[in-house]
Design a protein around this motif. Structure first.
Motif, PDB file in Angstrom:
ATOM      1  N   MET A 122      23.373  25.956  77.831  1.00 32.37           N
ATOM      2  CA  MET A 122      21.939  25.735  77.619  1.00 32.37           C
ATOM      3  C   MET A 122      21.160  27.043  77.683  1.00 32.37           C
ATOM      4  N   LYS A 123      21.600  27.927  78.573  1.00 35.48           N
ATOM      5  CA  LYS A 123      20.860  29.168  78.820  1.00 35.48           C
ATOM      6  C   LYS A 123      20.679  29.995  77.548  1.00 35.48           C
ATOM      7  N   SER A 124      21.653  29.878  76.629  1.00 37.58           N
ATOM      8  CA  SER A 124      21.540  30.682  75.407  1.00 37.58           C
ATOM      9  C   SER A 124      20.364  30.215  74.533  1.00 37.58           C
ATOM     10  N   PHE A 125      19.832  29.009  74.818  1.00 35.47           N
ATOM     11  CA  PHE A 125      18.685  28.512  74.047  1.00 35.47           C
ATOM     12  C   PHE A 125      17.367  28.710  74.796  1.00 35.47           C
ATOM     13  N   VAL A 126      17.440  29.283  76.000  1.00 30.05           N
ATOM     14  CA  VAL A 126      16.253  29.379  76.858  1.00 30.05           C
ATOM     15  C   VAL A 126      15.652  30.777  76.772  1.00 30.05           C
ATOM     16  N   SER A 127      14.323  30.829  76.522  1.00 31.45           N
ATOM     17  CA  SER A 127      13.651  32.135  76.591  1.00 31.45           C
ATOM     18  C   SER A 127      12.917  32.202  77.928  1.00 31.45           C
ATOM     19  N   ALA A 128      12.944  33.382  78.527  1.00 32.46           N
ATOM     20  CA  ALA A 128      12.244  33.543  79.802  1.00 32.46           C
ATOM     21  C   ALA A 128      10.736  33.425  79.562  1.00 32.46           C
ATOM     22  N   PRO A 129       9.980  32.980  80.588  1.00 33.86           N
ATOM     23  CA  PRO A 129       8.523  32.938  80.415  1.00 33.86           C
ATOM     24  C   PRO A 129       7.949  34.346  80.245  1.00 33.86           C
ATOM     25  N   ASP A 130       6.771  34.428  79.620  1.00 32.26           N
ATOM     26  CA  ASP A 130       6.109  35.744  79.505  1.00 32.26           C
ATOM     27  C   ASP A 130       5.732  36.260  80.886  1.00 32.26           C
ATOM     28  N   LEU A 131       5.380  35.321  81.761  1.00 28.24           N
ATOM     29  CA  LEU A 131       5.062  35.706  83.140  1.00 28.24           C
ATOM     30  C   LEU A 131       5.601  34.644  84.089  1.00 28.24           C
ATOM     31  N   LEU A 132       6.325  35.113  85.105  1.00 25.44           N
ATOM     32  CA  LEU A 132       6.815  34.223  86.160  1.00 25.44           C
ATOM     33  C   LEU A 132       5.987  34.502  87.420  1.00 25.44           C
TER      34      LEU A 132
END
Ligand SMILES: Nc1ncnc2c1ncn2[C@@H]1O[C@H](COP(=O)(O)OP(=O)(O)O)[C@@H](O)[C@H]1O
Ligand SMILES: Nc1ncnc2c1ncn2[C@H]1C[C@H](O)[C@@H](COP(=O)(O)O)O1
Length: 204
Positions: free
Chosen positions: A113-123
């Motif tokens: 799944m992680k390969s489809f996940v983009s990190a948030p612009d801000l955490l």
């Protein structure tokens, strides 16, 4: 823009997510808690329900990731998929409440799944110590959370500290919330807004 609020149980994520969503007019995405078919059973018997709960949260969080990608809107998200894997599932495995076999199975799905996940612009990490978390969980008053132990919260806090100190996927803002009352004190909410706007300088 995608902003995510992260932190231990009771840190104030849902409260801050709601306030930011109203303040900026952004869409908010919340965790699936009230209609979660496993959460109450999980707190009654963690070992029995841990795998089912983790798969449920993983699926519901992945659905959110997909919606964020497809919506093109400004979104503020209450907790990330990373926390399910790196904080909760890992901790349950450490505590022998999720077997090695089930954890490996879970990790294989998460890695895909992680390969489809983009990190948030801000955490935005809401950092809180355990006594304050306990107070806020008590204030919220969900009956099934009364069984949450100090040990469980402390272990989760240690996982958060480790994860946050290695987080390099995007911008990160750490807010120590124990001395802030952003619910009752507008100046405390203003302090958080200033910090967010400094991080997102140019994007507003
Ligand atoms: N900074 C704060 N000051 C005062 N009360 C707070 C603060 N953050 C959260 N609370 C209260 O603590 C409880 C738990 O907050 P919540 O937003 O549900 O936490 P989380 O989503 O991180 O589990 C709620 O009753 C909320 O009103
Ligand atoms: N992945 C998870 N595993 C176990 N428990 C979880 C997970 N994600 C959320 N939770 C629990 C913790 C709380 O009891 C509720 C809601 O989370 P909160 O931090 O209060 O918003 O779900």
């Amino acid at each position: 823009m995608h902003i995510a609020v992260t932190g231990n149980i009771g840190a104030g994520k849902t409260t801050l997510t709601t306030m930011l969503s109203k303040h900026y007019g952004w869409d908010a995405q919340f965790e699936d808690v009230d209609h979660n078919p496993y959460l109450e059973d999980f707190y009654a018997d963690m070992s029995k329900w841990s795998f089912a709960l983790q798969i449920y949260f993983l699926g519901s969080r992945f659905k959110q990731v997909k919606e964020i990608r497809e919506s093109g809107k400004n979104i503020i998200q209450d907790r990330t998929i990373y926390e399910d894997a790196h904080i909760f599932a890992e901790n349950l495995n450490d505590m022998n409440l999720l077997s090695d076999r089930d954890f490996k199975n879970y990790e294989a799905v998460f890695t895909l799944m992680k390969s489809f996940v983009s990190a948030p612009d801000l955490l935005i990490y809401l950092k809180s110590d355990v006594p304050n978390l306990v107070k806020k969980i008590y204030k919220r008053g969900r009956e099934y959370e009364a069984s949450i132990s100090i040990e469980y919260l402390s272990k989760l806090n240690q996982k958060y500290e480790k994860w946050i100190s290695n987080y390099t996927e995007g911008k990160l803002l750490i807010i120590e919330v124990d001395d802030l009352d952003f619910v009752e004190k507008p100046e405390d909410f203003g302090f958080i807004l200033e910090k967010i706007e400094a991080e997102l300088n140019g994007l507003f």
